[in-house]
Design an enzyme around this catalytic site. Sequence first.
Site, PDB file in Angstrom:
ATOM      1  N   ARG A   1     -12.849  -2.797  43.824  1.00  0.00           N
ATOM      2  CA  ARG A   1     -12.808  -2.835  45.275  1.00  0.00           C
ATOM      3  C   ARG A   1     -14.078  -2.158  45.805  1.00  0.00           C
ATOM      4  O   ARG A   1     -14.521  -1.139  45.264  1.00  0.00           O
ATOM      5  CB  ARG A   1     -11.578  -2.097  45.829  1.00  0.00           C
ATOM      6  CG  ARG A   1     -10.282  -2.873  45.723  1.00  0.00           C
ATOM      7  CD  ARG A   1     -10.248  -4.085  46.656  1.00  0.00           C
ATOM      8  NE  ARG A   1      -8.987  -4.811  46.579  1.00  0.00           N
ATOM      9  CZ  ARG A   1      -8.762  -5.859  45.778  1.00  0.00           C
ATOM     10  NH1 ARG A   1      -9.705  -6.311  44.971  1.00  0.00           N
ATOM     11  NH2 ARG A   1      -7.598  -6.486  45.804  1.00  0.00           N
TER      12      ARG A   1
ATOM     13  N   GLU B   1     -16.611  -5.701  53.089  1.00  0.00           N
ATOM     14  CA  GLU B   1     -16.466  -7.121  52.821  1.00  0.00           C
ATOM     15  C   GLU B   1     -15.970  -7.872  54.053  1.00  0.00           C
ATOM     16  O   GLU B   1     -15.049  -7.373  54.715  1.00  0.00           O
ATOM     17  CB  GLU B   1     -15.430  -7.246  51.681  1.00  0.00           C
ATOM     18  CG  GLU B   1     -15.669  -8.387  50.757  1.00  0.00           C
ATOM     19  CD  GLU B   1     -14.819  -8.260  49.496  1.00  0.00           C
ATOM     20  OE1 GLU B   1     -14.982  -7.274  48.749  1.00  0.00           O
ATOM     21  OE2 GLU B   1     -14.008  -9.156  49.267  1.00  0.00           O
TER      22      GLU B   1
ATOM     23  N   HIS C   1     -16.705 -12.147  45.687  1.00  0.00           N
ATOM     24  CA  HIS C   1     -15.320 -11.825  45.285  1.00  0.00           C
ATOM     25  C   HIS C   1     -14.703 -13.008  44.518  1.00  0.00           C
ATOM     26  O   HIS C   1     -13.676 -13.559  44.922  1.00  0.00           O
ATOM     27  CB  HIS C   1     -14.468 -11.452  46.505  1.00  0.00           C
ATOM     28  CG  HIS C   1     -13.316 -10.552  46.164  1.00  0.00           C
ATOM     29  ND1 HIS C   1     -12.917  -9.495  46.933  1.00  0.00           N
ATOM     30  CD2 HIS C   1     -12.441 -10.577  45.115  1.00  0.00           C
ATOM     31  CE1 HIS C   1     -11.865  -8.908  46.384  1.00  0.00           C
ATOM     32  NE2 HIS C   1     -11.561  -9.542  45.267  1.00  0.00           N
TER      33      HIS C   1
HETATM   34  N1  LIG Z   1     -12.776  -8.809  41.861  1.00  0.00           N
HETATM   35  C1  LIG Z   1     -11.562  -9.334  41.891  1.00  0.00           C
HETATM   36  O1  LIG Z   1     -11.355 -10.480  42.288  1.00  0.00           O
HETATM   37  C2  LIG Z   1     -10.403  -8.536  41.396  1.00  0.00           C
HETATM   38  C3  LIG Z   1      -9.381  -9.238  40.750  1.00  0.00           C
HETATM   39  C4  LIG Z   1      -8.296  -8.511  40.280  1.00  0.00           C
HETATM   40  C5  LIG Z   1      -8.219  -7.140  40.471  1.00  0.00           C
HETATM   41  N2  LIG Z   1      -9.235  -6.508  41.123  1.00  0.00           N
HETATM   42  C6  LIG Z   1      -9.129  -5.050  41.312  1.00  0.00           C
HETATM   43  O2  LIG Z   1      -9.037  -4.449  40.031  1.00  0.00           O
HETATM   44  C7  LIG Z   1      -8.112  -3.361  40.126  1.00  0.00           C
HETATM   45  C8  LIG Z   1      -7.586  -3.018  38.741  1.00  0.00           C
HETATM   46  O3  LIG Z   1      -6.645  -3.971  38.315  1.00  0.00           O
HETATM   47  P1  LIG Z   1      -5.768  -3.737  36.984  1.00  0.00           P
HETATM   48  O4  LIG Z   1      -4.792  -4.835  36.918  1.00  0.00           O
HETATM   49  O5  LIG Z   1      -6.657  -3.468  35.829  1.00  0.00           O
HETATM   50  O6  LIG Z   1      -5.033  -2.367  37.394  1.00  0.00           O
HETATM   51  P2  LIG Z   1      -4.382  -1.280  36.427  1.00  0.00           P
HETATM   52  O7  LIG Z   1      -3.457  -0.510  37.275  1.00  0.00           O
HETATM   53  O8  LIG Z   1      -3.849  -1.953  35.201  1.00  0.00           O
HETATM   54  O9  LIG Z   1      -5.625  -0.382  35.968  1.00  0.00           O
HETATM   55  C9  LIG Z   1      -6.217   0.596  36.738  1.00  0.00           C
HETATM   56  C10 LIG Z   1      -6.557   1.767  35.841  1.00  0.00           C
HETATM   57  O10 LIG Z   1      -7.326   2.702  36.588  1.00  0.00           O
HETATM   58  C11 LIG Z   1      -6.876   4.011  36.227  1.00  0.00           C
HETATM   59  N3  LIG Z   1      -7.232   4.929  37.306  1.00  0.00           N
HETATM   60  C12 LIG Z   1      -6.706   5.025  38.538  1.00  0.00           C
HETATM   61  N4  LIG Z   1      -7.333   5.986  39.243  1.00  0.00           N
HETATM   62  C13 LIG Z   1      -8.287   6.491  38.438  1.00  0.00           C
HETATM   63  C14 LIG Z   1      -9.263   7.502  38.593  1.00  0.00           C
HETATM   64  N5  LIG Z   1      -9.373   8.197  39.729  1.00  0.00           N
HETATM   65  N6  LIG Z   1     -10.094   7.757  37.554  1.00  0.00           N
HETATM   66  C15 LIG Z   1      -9.983   7.079  36.393  1.00  0.00           C
HETATM   67  N7  LIG Z   1      -9.060   6.115  36.184  1.00  0.00           N
HETATM   68  C16 LIG Z   1      -8.227   5.823  37.200  1.00  0.00           C
HETATM   69  C17 LIG Z   1      -5.379   3.872  36.010  1.00  0.00           C
HETATM   70  O11 LIG Z   1      -4.870   4.925  35.224  1.00  0.00           O
HETATM   71  C18 LIG Z   1      -5.327   2.511  35.298  1.00  0.00           C
HETATM   72  O12 LIG Z   1      -5.447   2.672  33.902  1.00  0.00           O
HETATM   73  C19 LIG Z   1      -7.072  -3.869  41.118  1.00  0.00           C
HETATM   74  O13 LIG Z   1      -6.369  -2.806  41.717  1.00  0.00           O
HETATM   75  C20 LIG Z   1      -7.896  -4.659  42.099  1.00  0.00           C
HETATM   76  O14 LIG Z   1      -8.258  -3.863  43.202  1.00  0.00           O
HETATM   77  C21 LIG Z   1     -10.318  -7.173  41.586  1.00  0.00           C
HETATM   78  O1  LIG Z   2      -6.626  -7.822  43.643  1.00  0.00           O
HETATM   79  C1  LIG Z   2      -6.751  -8.990  43.301  1.00  0.00           C
HETATM   80  O2  LIG Z   2      -5.915  -9.583  42.590  1.00  0.00           O
HETATM   81  C2  LIG Z   2      -7.969  -9.752  43.717  1.00  0.00           C
HETATM   82  O3  LIG Z   2      -8.935  -8.977  44.309  1.00  0.00           O
HETATM   83  C3  LIG Z   2      -7.657 -10.962  44.559  1.00  0.00           C
HETATM   84  O4  LIG Z   2      -8.088 -12.046  43.824  1.00  0.00           O
END
Ligand SMILES: NC(=O)c1ccc[n+]([C@@H]2O[C@H](COP(=O)([O-])OP(=O)(O)OC[C@H]3O[C@@H](n4cnc5c(N)ncnc54)[C@H](O)[C@@H]3O)[C@@H](O)[C@H]2O)c1
Ligand SMILES: O=C(O)[C@H](O)CO
Length: 317
Positions: free
Chosen positions: A237, A266, A284
Amino acid sequence: MKTLLITRPLPETVIAAAQEHYAVTVRPETTPLSEAEMIESLQTYDAILPTLGDRYSEDVFAAVAGPKTKVMANFGVGYNHIDVNAAAKAGILVSNTPGAVTDATADIALTLMLMTCRRAGEGERILRNGAWEGWHPTQFLGMHMSGKTLGIVGMGRIGQAIARRAHFGFGMEVKYANRSAKEMDFPAEQVGSIHELAEQVDVLVVAVPGGADTQHLIDASVFAAMQSHAIFINIARGEIVDEAALIAALQAGEIAGAGLDVYEFEPKVPEALIAMENVTLLPHLGTAALEVRTGMGLMAVDNLIAFAKGEALPNKV
Ligand SMILES: NC(=O)c1ccc[n+]([C@@H]2O[C@H](COP(=O)([O-])OP(=O)(O)OC[C@H]3O[C@@H](n4cnc5c(N)ncnc54)[C@H](O)[C@@H]3O)[C@@H](O)[C@H]2O)c1
Ligand SMILES: O=C(O)[C@H](O)CO
């Protein structure tokens, strides 16, 4: 039948699945809901399927006494645009789509890593501009990514999927900073702090969730800790990164480049980033594939179906 608002057009299969259980209204616009639309949605629909950009803030929930809405099934794993505490106070359950997004987002992280290390965007721009003079041995020399050290901030589902690709596909050494240690079937070293991690790696990737806890987690001090040849990648994000500090670090040569899929404000992308050849900028794209978006939508709908049947939400946040 209960009523459902889907806040953006979604793949047909997703809408059809929702229509089997709900009277569905699909908002035709592709833009985020306005505050007035969000308030009206809470007064009008039993269920809402919102997504990124629909900022259901504390104020929005506070504006509706006794909302009709009882469940919000977010399209996406990241739900930092919904104030989940305020939703809970209003008696609204919230779910998300974990796992459905993991591989596609990890693939985009690798795309950004390779494009930035190997100067692919810059090369393509020069070629398209008709300015390529032909191959020569000292042209467009970038970082050879294979065998280098990767640092991951946030070793969750997506972080681990990136690490797996980097280790098995590119022979990269993997280090990470995460709240807890992770057991993996390949070597990955947990490092005490984000700053220690930043000091030790050639490529630093951010994969933590957004929200108040991680706002500007990556600030000027993290860029100062990075090596000057290292590159920075954000697929998580925008607001996790102090974008002004990133621009300053790039301009000062504190880091060698950046690859970004997300932005602090964004869809606004600073001109200073656009002007830099050593920065790869994607709009994105993390989950932008029909089968992935369909999987996300069906997962959101599964939560709505569970709610309609009086069952626990499988992906309650
Ligand atoms: N670019 C995109 O289109 C896109 C797509 C999907 C997800 N995302 C983003 O990716 C993020 C992660 O997704 P995920 O499914 O891997 O989530 P997740 O919850 O499986 O993983 C997040 C990890 O970050 C760790 N964490 C949280 N706060 C922390 C900190 N302060 N320091 C260190 N580690 C920390 C957590 O312990 C966890 O292991 C989502 O929340 C979303 O915002 C972006
Ligand atoms: O958080 C997510 O899953 C993405 O940013 C949207 O595609």
